[in-house]
Design a protein around this motif. Structure first.
Motif, PDB file in Angstrom:
ATOM      1  N   GLY A  24      40.904  42.285  47.903  1.00 12.53           N
ATOM      2  CA  GLY A  24      40.681  40.661  48.873  1.00 12.53           C
ATOM      3  C   GLY A  24      42.216  40.708  48.338  1.00 12.53           C
ATOM      4  N   HIS A  25      42.826  41.745  47.741  1.00 10.25           N
ATOM      5  CA  HIS A  25      44.406  40.882  48.031  1.00 10.25           C
ATOM      6  C   HIS A  25      45.395  42.002  49.283  1.00 10.25           C
ATOM      7  CE1 HIS A  25      44.672  38.308  44.467  1.00 10.25           C
ATOM      8  NE2 HIS A  25      43.818  39.669  44.077  1.00 10.25           N
ATOM      9  N   GLU A  26      45.670  41.381  50.489  1.00  9.37           N
ATOM     10  CA  GLU A  26      46.195  41.970  51.158  1.00  9.37           C
ATOM     11  C   GLU A  26      47.526  42.624  50.588  1.00  9.37           C
ATOM     12  OE1 GLU A  26      47.988  39.660  54.807  1.00  9.37           O
ATOM     13  OE2 GLU A  26      45.918  40.046  55.033  1.00  9.37           O
ATOM     14  N   THR A  27      47.196  43.430  51.136  1.00  6.33           N
ATOM     15  CA  THR A  27      48.576  45.247  50.475  1.00  6.33           C
ATOM     16  C   THR A  27      50.061  45.290  51.979  1.00  6.33           C
ATOM     17  OG1 THR A  27      47.522  45.318  48.613  1.00  6.33           O
ATOM     18  CG2 THR A  27      48.984  46.658  49.044  1.00  6.33           C
ATOM     19  N   MET A  28      51.397  45.469  51.402  1.00 14.08           N
ATOM     20  CA  MET A  28      51.660  46.001  52.766  1.00 14.08           C
ATOM     21  C   MET A  28      51.742  46.953  52.484  1.00 14.08           C
ATOM     22  SD  MET A  28      51.921  43.236  54.701  1.00 14.08           S
ATOM     23  CE  MET A  28      53.734  43.666  55.731  1.00 14.08           C
ATOM     24  N   GLY A  29      52.431  48.089  53.166  1.00 16.33           N
ATOM     25  CA  GLY A  29      52.335  49.529  52.933  1.00 16.33           C
ATOM     26  C   GLY A  29      53.288  49.629  54.467  1.00 16.33           C
ATOM     27  N   MET A  30      53.681  50.951  54.133  1.00 15.06           N
ATOM     28  CA  MET A  30      53.931  51.583  56.130  1.00 15.06           C
ATOM     29  C   MET A  30      53.886  53.076  56.234  1.00 15.06           C
ATOM     30  SD  MET A  30      57.743  51.667  54.759  1.00 15.06           S
ATOM     31  CE  MET A  30      58.558  52.920  53.744  1.00 15.06           C
ATOM     32  N   SER A  31      53.314  53.943  57.311  1.00 19.06           N
ATOM     33  CA  SER A  31      53.480  55.093  57.167  1.00 19.06           C
ATOM     34  C   SER A  31      53.997  55.158  58.485  1.00 19.06           C
ATOM     35  CB  SER A  31      51.860  55.234  57.320  1.00 19.06           C
ATOM     36  OG  SER A  31      50.932  55.402  58.759  1.00 19.06           O
ATOM     37  N   THR A  32      54.729  57.109  58.213  1.00 18.15           N
ATOM     38  CA  THR A  32      54.984  57.059  59.734  1.00 18.15           C
ATOM     39  C   THR A  32      54.013  57.746  60.944  1.00 18.15           C
ATOM     40  OG1 THR A  32      54.173  59.412  58.377  1.00 18.15           O
ATOM     41  CG2 THR A  32      56.618  58.611  58.451  1.00 18.15           C
ATOM     42  N   VAL A  33      54.879  57.502  61.966  1.00 15.69           N
ATOM     43  CA  VAL A  33      53.678  57.791  62.660  1.00 15.69           C
ATOM     44  C   VAL A  33      54.711  59.162  63.655  1.00 15.69           C
ATOM     45  CG1 VAL A  33      52.690  55.849  63.600  1.00 15.69           C
ATOM     46  CG2 VAL A  33      55.188  55.889  64.059  1.00 15.69           C
ATOM     47  N   LYS A  34      53.821  59.520  64.556  1.00  7.91           N
ATOM     48  CA  LYS A  34      53.998  60.777  65.607  1.00  7.91           C
ATOM     49  C   LYS A  34      55.458  60.693  66.924  1.00  7.91           C
ATOM     50  CE  LYS A  34      51.219  64.729  65.773  1.00  7.91           C
ATOM     51  NZ  LYS A  34      49.745  64.391  64.900  1.00  7.91           N
ATOM     52  N   GLY A  35      55.120  58.281  66.873  1.00  7.19           N
ATOM     53  CA  GLY A  35      55.950  57.918  67.650  1.00  7.19           C
ATOM     54  C   GLY A  35      55.148  56.511  67.522  1.00  7.19           C
ATOM     55  N   LEU A  36      56.258  56.033  68.149  1.00 15.32           N
ATOM     56  CA  LEU A  36      55.831  54.347  69.127  1.00 15.32           C
ATOM     57  C   LEU A  36      55.548  54.258  70.407  1.00 15.32           C
ATOM     58  CD1 LEU A  36      58.075  52.220  66.742  1.00 15.32           C
ATOM     59  CD2 LEU A  36      55.806  52.457  66.440  1.00 15.32           C
TER      60      LEU A  36
END
Lengths: 220, 147
Positions: B78-90
């Motif tokens: 129930g808690h929002e967790t911020m993360g990040m992830s690599t992407v092939k491209g934007l």
């Protein structure tokens, strides 16, 4: 037979009636309870920009390690309003944003209030964030800011008490020492009498004046 | 004379579009402490080319790795967790805009080789596909997001 049915019906109806009455009473009681709690919440919430905890609760007295390597408890800051967040120094985006926004809020406070506010940054990455590193990282955003770390257990306990969540995320195919920390990005406001009053989402910190308003209201 | 002018305008506009497939505004780099190993660059990228573009990576003298990252929001108990992830491209569709901003999608600079101090100007090269096209820009190093 007819009589018995009638009696049964009669009994059933009166019983049903009392059930209905009791049910309606319970419902009204429940509704008024919910309503009173809701209005109490509304009354507190409309005073603040942050999300209010109604009723507020005793702030968990965490035991961690400060940037000088000394043990550090939240209770040491009793008498001050404490704003703290969880993060890690290898974080490129959310953590520097949070700390620089908090720096702006802090410096926007009148000097008298500033003396009564302490900003704290708690690392969720004890493997890399040693006191020495925090000492060179956290005060950059404001020299008064304190960075805390601790054993994995101490940090886990603190995060749990405040409903925070974090997780190590390895980037696939990379060095095992290269990883990120996913973490909840809230900021917690503890009043000078150690009550956990408010919670902010990190993007709320942009509104410097609204943050200042909450702090001034609590410091009264 | 008039024809000459239009020919010039036409050639010029093609040449210009060719030079810069994107228009970049509000670019800045988050100033971080000397000990920091990572920071992020933020900007608004407008695709002014007729093609669908993808920002695949970047390079800079101050970091060993410059990569586009997306911010992820997940729910844990129930808690929002911020993360990040690599992407092939934007992805930036033709005529579209991508906003890189604090707390959102960003260009991550990892393995800092030189410490970006407040007031510095840092050169970034962005690489777009198709065509492996490089766009260079200078970004100001700021402690706070400009208002």
């Amino acid at each position: 037979m007819t009589y018995a049915v009638k009696a049964a019906r009669g009994f059933g109806t009166s019983r049903l009636r009392s059930f209905i009455v009791a049910g309606a009473l319970l419902l009204a009681l429940g509704a008024s309870f919910v309503f009173s709690r809701y209005t109490a919440y509304q009354q507190v919430q409309q005073k603040f920009y942050g999300q209010a905890l109604v009723p507020d609760s005793q702030a968990y007295d965490f035991k961690l390690v400060d940037q000088e390597g000394h043990s550090f408890r939240l209770d040491q800051l009793r008498g001050k309003l404490v704003l703290f967040s969880f993060g890690f120094t290898h974080c490129p985006n959310v953590c520097p944003t949070t700390l620089s926004d908090l720096g702006k809020v802090y410096r926007s406070l009148p000097e008298r209030e500033r003396a009564k506010v302490q900003v704290v940054f708690i690392s969720v990455d004890p493997q890399r964030d040693k006191p020495e590193l925090l000492k060179n990282y956290v005060p950059y955003f404001d020299k008064s800011f304190i960075g805390l770390t601790g054993s994995p257990e101490q940090i886990a306990q603190t995060a749990k008490a405040y409903g925070a969540y974090y997780e190590k995320v390895h980037t696939p195919g990379e060095d095992p020492d290269v990883y990120f920390m996913d973490h909840s990005a809230f900021i917690y406001l503890i009043s000078p009498d150690s009550r956990w009053k408010l919670i902010y989402n990190f993007d709320q910190l942009h509104q410097t004046q609204k943050m200042v308003g909450d702090i001034e209201r609590i410091l009264g | 004379m008039k024809v000459c002018f239009f020919v010039w305008l036409f050639v010029f506009s093609i040449a210009k579009a060719d030079d810069q497939p994107v228009k970049i505004e509000k670019a800045w780099l988050q100033a971080v402490p000397q000990v920091a190993s990572a920071t992020a660059a933020y900007m608004t990228i407008r695709n002014v080319s007729p093609l669908h573009l993808t920002l695949v990576k970047g390079t800079s003298e101050i970091a060993s790795m410059v990569e586009p990252m997306i911010t992820t929001v997940q729910k844990h108990q129930g808690h929002e967790t911020m993360g990040m992830s690599t992407v092939k491209g934007l992805d930036i569709p033709a005529g579209g805009i991508v906003e890189l901003k604090p707390g959102g999608d960003h260009l991550m600079l990892m393995g800092l080789l030189k410490h970006p101090k407040e007031g510095d100007r840092v050169k970034l090269n962005l690489v777009f596909e198709p065509g492996n096209r490089e766009v260079s820009l200078f970004v100001d190093v700021l402690k706070q997001e400009p208002q």
